[in-house]
Structure formats: C-alpha cells, structure tokens
Design a protein around this motif. Structure first.
Motif, PDB file in Angstrom:
ATOM      1  N   SER A 116       0.824  -1.210   0.000  1.00 15.31           N
ATOM      2  CA  SER A 116       0.000   0.000   0.000  1.00 15.31           C
ATOM      3  C   SER A 116       0.856   1.258   0.000  1.00 15.31           C
ATOM      4  O   SER A 116       0.588   2.203  -0.760  1.00 15.31           O
ATOM      5  N   PHE A 117       1.891   1.288   0.823  1.00 12.44           N
ATOM      6  CA  PHE A 117       2.733   2.483   0.886  1.00 12.44           C
ATOM      7  C   PHE A 117       3.498   2.681  -0.422  1.00 12.44           C
ATOM      8  O   PHE A 117       3.603   3.804  -0.927  1.00 12.44           O
ATOM      9  N   CYS A 118       4.029   1.589  -0.978  1.00  9.04           N
ATOM     10  CA  CYS A 118       4.799   1.691  -2.221  1.00  9.04           C
ATOM     11  C   CYS A 118       3.932   2.176  -3.379  1.00  9.04           C
ATOM     12  O   CYS A 118       4.337   3.041  -4.165  1.00  9.04           O
ATOM     13  N   VAL A 119       2.732   1.615  -3.482  1.00 10.16           N
ATOM     14  CA  VAL A 119       1.868   1.945  -4.614  1.00 10.16           C
ATOM     15  C   VAL A 119       1.149   3.276  -4.409  1.00 10.16           C
ATOM     16  O   VAL A 119       1.093   4.119  -5.303  1.00 10.16           O
ATOM     17  N   ASP A 120       0.610   3.491  -3.198  1.00 13.64           N
ATOM     18  CA  ASP A 120      -0.245   4.641  -2.953  1.00 13.64           C
ATOM     19  C   ASP A 120       0.519   5.924  -2.659  1.00 13.64           C
ATOM     20  O   ASP A 120       0.046   7.018  -2.975  1.00 13.64           O
ATOM     21  N   PHE A 121       1.687   5.804  -2.046  1.00 14.64           N
ATOM     22  CA  PHE A 121       2.427   7.015  -1.665  1.00 14.64           C
ATOM     23  C   PHE A 121       3.728   7.205  -2.439  1.00 14.64           C
ATOM     24  O   PHE A 121       4.196   8.332  -2.577  1.00 14.64           O
ATOM     25  N   LEU A 122       4.307   6.113  -2.948  1.00 15.11           N
ATOM     26  CA  LEU A 122       5.547   6.244  -3.720  1.00 15.11           C
ATOM     27  C   LEU A 122       5.319   6.028  -5.212  1.00 15.11           C
ATOM     28  O   LEU A 122       6.257   6.130  -5.998  1.00 15.11           O
ATOM     29  N   ASN A 123       4.068   5.693  -5.574  1.00 15.44           N
ATOM     30  CA  ASN A 123       3.711   5.504  -6.992  1.00 15.44           C
ATOM     31  C   ASN A 123       4.625   4.514  -7.701  1.00 15.44           C
ATOM     32  O   ASN A 123       5.001   4.713  -8.860  1.00 15.44           O
ATOM     33  N   MET A 124       4.964   3.425  -7.008  1.00 17.41           N
ATOM     34  CA  MET A 124       5.925   2.484  -7.577  1.00 17.41           C
ATOM     35  C   MET A 124       5.278   1.470  -8.521  1.00 17.41           C
ATOM     36  O   MET A 124       5.883   1.051  -9.486  1.00 17.41           O
ATOM     37  N   GLY A 125       4.062   1.041  -8.221  1.00 15.25           N
ATOM     38  CA  GLY A 125       3.434   0.030  -9.063  1.00 15.25           C
ATOM     39  C   GLY A 125       4.281  -1.216  -9.138  1.00 15.25           C
ATOM     40  O   GLY A 125       4.888  -1.641  -8.160  1.00 15.25           O
ATOM     41  N   ASP A 126       4.333  -1.825 -10.319  1.00 16.73           N
ATOM     42  CA  ASP A 126       5.138  -3.045 -10.469  1.00 16.73           C
ATOM     43  C   ASP A 126       6.389  -2.781 -11.311  1.00 16.73           C
ATOM     44  O   ASP A 126       6.873  -3.630 -12.041  1.00 16.73           O
ATOM     45  N   SER A 127       6.916  -1.573 -11.193  1.00 14.17           N
ATOM     46  CA  SER A 127       8.109  -1.205 -11.952  1.00 14.17           C
ATOM     47  C   SER A 127       9.269  -2.145 -11.655  1.00 14.17           C
ATOM     48  O   SER A 127       9.506  -2.539 -10.518  1.00 14.17           O
TER      49      SER A 127
END
Length: 479
Positions: free
Chosen positions: A351-362
């Motif tokens: 959640s933190f990676c996707v929602d706050f760091l915009n990392m997705g599945d990069s």
C-alpha cells in the motif's frame, strides 16, 4: 515444555518457512511485480485455504475458545453475517477491482474522487492495519515470552525483535507470492492444533465422538442466539455487523484483497472468496467446540479458570495435555502469529509503495520496496514495545478497538463511490473522514444515556460509515 524444546520447535518451523520462501520467490527483475500481485497466477483453492489461517490470527486462536465461558456461541451470529458479507465481496467488489486491474484497492478512490480521497483511504488502512497487526502479534509474542524467553531472562523487546526478524526474512523477497504458500502451511498447523486438542480432551474424559457432540450441544456454553435488543450481542446487531464488518475489514482491506487479486481471473477469485467463507465458518465452529471442551476439562479436573479467559487455552495446552499436545499448540500459536503478521507486513509495504511512492510493479523498484519493508517491520516493533510499556491490557485492547473505527470512513467512501454518481470536493474529504470516527466514538460512549439504554456492539461501524456518507453528501454536487 522446556525452553530448549520450545527453541527447536520454533527453529525447525522457521526453516520450513524459509525453504518455502526460497522456492516461491521471484528471481530477477520482476521481483516487485511478484511481491505485489504474485503475477496473478495463484490457484484459488490455495488462496482460500491459506486465508483461513490469516483471518483467524492469534486473537481468534486464543480468545474465541476462552470467551465461550462468558458469551457462549453467540460469536456464531456474527459469523452468519460474515457469510452474506463475503457474497457481496465476491459479486460486487471482486469484479470492480479486477476490471480496473488494481494493485492497491485504494487506487479506485483516486479515479472516483481524486488524489486526496485516494491518499486518505490508504492512510486509514495503514493506521488501522499497523495497530491491528501489532496487537495480534503482541498477544502471540507474550506466549513465546512465557514459553521461552523468560527462561533466559531476555527482555520483552528481544522476543519482539526476534519474531519480527524471522517474519521479515521469509517475506522481504517473495512478498504475496510467498504468503499464499506459507499461509497454506500455517492454516494446516492452526487446524491441527484445534483438532488435536479436541482429541486429547475427549480421550482424557473418556468421550466417544457421539458423546462429545452431545456434551457440546447440551452445554449452556453452546447457546447461539441472543434476543435481548439492548445487549451488545443481540442477534440482529451481530448479524448485520457481521455483514458490514466483513465488507469493510476484508473487502476494503488491502491485506485480504491483495490475496484475492493474485488469482488468475474474476471467476477464480470469486470461487476463492466463497469457499474461503465456508471454510472459515467451519474453522470457527471447531474453535468454539474447543472452548466448550476446555471448560469441561477444567471443571472435571478442578482446575481454576484464569481470570483472563485468554489464558485458559495456553494454560491447559502447555501444562496439562502432555508434551505432544503442547508442541502442536505452540506450532498453532506461532502459525497464527506469523500468518497474520506476515500478510499484514506485505500489505502495508504494498500500500505504501503503490499509494504514496507511486511504484506500481516497476522493474526498478526492488530497492525502494525492500527499504519500505524494513521500515514497516521497525514500525511494528516500536508499536508492540509501546503496548508493553503501557502495561495495561485494557488500554491496549482499547487502542486496538479504536483502530477499528478507521474502517468506517473506508466503508463510507466506497459505498458513496459505488452507489452514487455525485462528485465530492476532494480537498475536504480528509476532514470528513477524520470527524466521522470521533463522532462515532462519542456516541458509543454515551449511547446508554442518549438512546434509552441501547448499547452499541459491532454495528457502531455502520454508524461511523453513515456519518462519512452524510458528510460526503454535504460536500458534493451532481456534476
């Protein structure tokens, strides 16, 4: 059990988890994609079975059998509502999330309302999941402290750090893909502990299978339905609360939904949810049966019932049922602790990676994701140590209950988004979501005076969500 025996049980169990992690972890550049979604290739039956252990947790493993002495089987009223809630998840939320190909389910809020709503939903999840996971792990670590660490005069923080380090080691690389498999193993140990306890007690008391069923069914502790409308466990309160708590704390919880979203397609995910609901209901009946038999055993052998009912199962299993049962129980409590904590840690990281760091599945996100994973491991450690420092179980329990209030705004946000077409003023959403739990908490405290003796139970969640929906209506228009 001696502390040495406890050590070897934990050691070999951890080696088994580490082996599963090694075999399931993705190699190469796709680690983050596998960590977040397991490449959407999980078998539905593995996910369904494994989710039983993750949902039961150490709280259920220890507390449900103990509370039978006070509340009977009234908890089953709540579980009946759960079944309807899971059907709604399967046929409403699962198709929605799959159609949008979400990694974090809170991405829906960004599309529907805007960036502030999106961040608000994710923030509420992070807070509630951190406190909830810490509380569940705190109970399990206390058992390990008594069974092992106290014999070596090790402080509580060492046992906490050791437990979290073990969990981090087998999850940091494989993520949700590893969790799907380790949860399957841990569910097996949980159910084995309960079933073996039943066998041990019936053998000690000379019961046949038919006399055991008769003993349980005839016991006053097996009463299910409560019809006092003022009581917190009134049937309709429990039933409807079971529906909406399931929707909010499972269907709108990244921890649970992340596993559902690892299935190949919508139909597989729906089968997973429905079969899991059935398996979870059966597992709960087993643990309630364990509770009745624990009390019957204590009465028959003139064993004093602990003041804290949570201590009944550990006390009997570790001191009265023999070595093998003690080992099985210890494996069960470790499995319960690890199963709930490892999936929570993975969900928090996702959640933190996707929602706050915009990392997705990069493919280039592996390093950042591992740093976030370490960060949340440390946060869990700090929260558990603070719980211990408070040294007041009622306060710690109240903190855990307060964390549950954060699911009300989530339920309100998703309900408003799904069932209306109104556009909200996104910047004001966070204030509505902060105010709703506060109003609900105040109403809950003074409900007896304000509502002619009415006492809220789990249904306070619906009040909380209603405040959120009402607030969103006030800051919305039809555009």
């Amino acid at each position: 059990m001696t502390s040495t025996q406890v050590f070897f049980v934990i050691f070999f169990y951890f080696l088994l988890l580490l082996l599963i992690s090694y075999l399931t972890a993705e190699k190469g550049e796709n680690q983050s994609k596998s960590f977040f979604t397991a490449n959407r290739s999980s078998k539905w039956y593995l996910v369904a079975y494994g989710m039983v252990g993750a949902t039961l947790s150490g709280v259920t493993f220890i507390s449900v059998p103990g509370t039978v002495g006070k509340s009977g089987w009234s908890y089953l009223q709540f579980m009946m509502g759960n079944m309807f809630g899971y059907a709604i998840i399967a046929y409403v939320l699962i198709p929605l999330f799959y159609s949008k190909k979400l990694i974090s389910i809170y991405e829906y809020l960004k599309e529907r309302f805007g960036m502030t709503s999106y961040k608000t939903g994710s923030f509420f999840f992070l807070v509630s999941q951190t406190i909830g996971a810490a509380f569940r792990l705190y109970l399990a670590v206390m058992v390990l402290q008594l069974a092992f660490f106290d014999d070596y005069n090790m402080p509580f923080w060492v046992s906490v750090l050791s437990t979290i380090l073990l969990i981090w080691l087998y999850t940091f690389k494989g993520g949700i893909k590893t969790i799907v498999w380790t949860d399957t193993l841990q569910t097996s140990f949980l159910l084995l502990a309960a079933i073996w306890t039943i066998y041990t007690i019936t053998n000690e008391l000379g019961m046949t299978p038919s006399s055991m069923v008769k003993t349980i069914s005839m016991s006053q502790m097996s009463d299910i339905f409560m019809w006092d409308w003022k009581a917190g466990n009134f049937f309709w309160k429990q039933f409807f609360a079971g529906i909406f708590i399931t929707i909010s704390m499972n269907g709108l919880d990244q921890n649970i939904m992340q596993k559902n979203l690892t299935c190949t397609n919508v139909k597989e995910a729906q089968k997973n949810v429905l079969w899991f609901a059935l398996a979870f209901f059966v597992a709960t009946v087993i643990f309630l049966s364990v509770g009745v038999l624990l009390y019957e055993y204590a009465f028959a052998n003139n064993i004093r019932i602990p003041e804290r009912t949570d201590e009944l199962y550990p006390t009997l299993a570790l001191n009265y049922f023999g070595m093998f049962t003690a080992v099985v129980f210890l494996l069960g409590i470790i499995a319960a602790a690890f199963s709930s904590a490892d999936s929570a840690l993975t969900a928090l990281t996702t959640s933190f990676c996707v929602d706050f760091l915009n990392m997705g599945d990069s493919r280039n996100s592996n390093k950042k994701r591992k740093i976030v994973h370490i960060m949340f491991s440390f946060i869990l450690f700090l929260v558990i140590v603070v719980f211990r420092a408070i040294n007041d179980d009622s306060v710690v329990t109240d903190v855990f209950k307060a964390a549950g209030y954060t699911y009300g705004p989530l339920l309100g946000l998703f309900a408003f988004g799904l069932f209306t077409k109104r556009k909200v003023r996104d910047s004001k959403v966070i204030f509505i979501c902060l105010l709703s739990p506060v109003l609900s908490y105040i109403l809950n405290i003074y409900s007896i005076d304000l509502l002619a003796g009415y006492k809220f139970g789990f249904e306070i969640l619906l009040v909380n969500a209603s405040f959120t929906v009402l607030g969103l209506m006030l800051i919305s228009d039809k555009k």
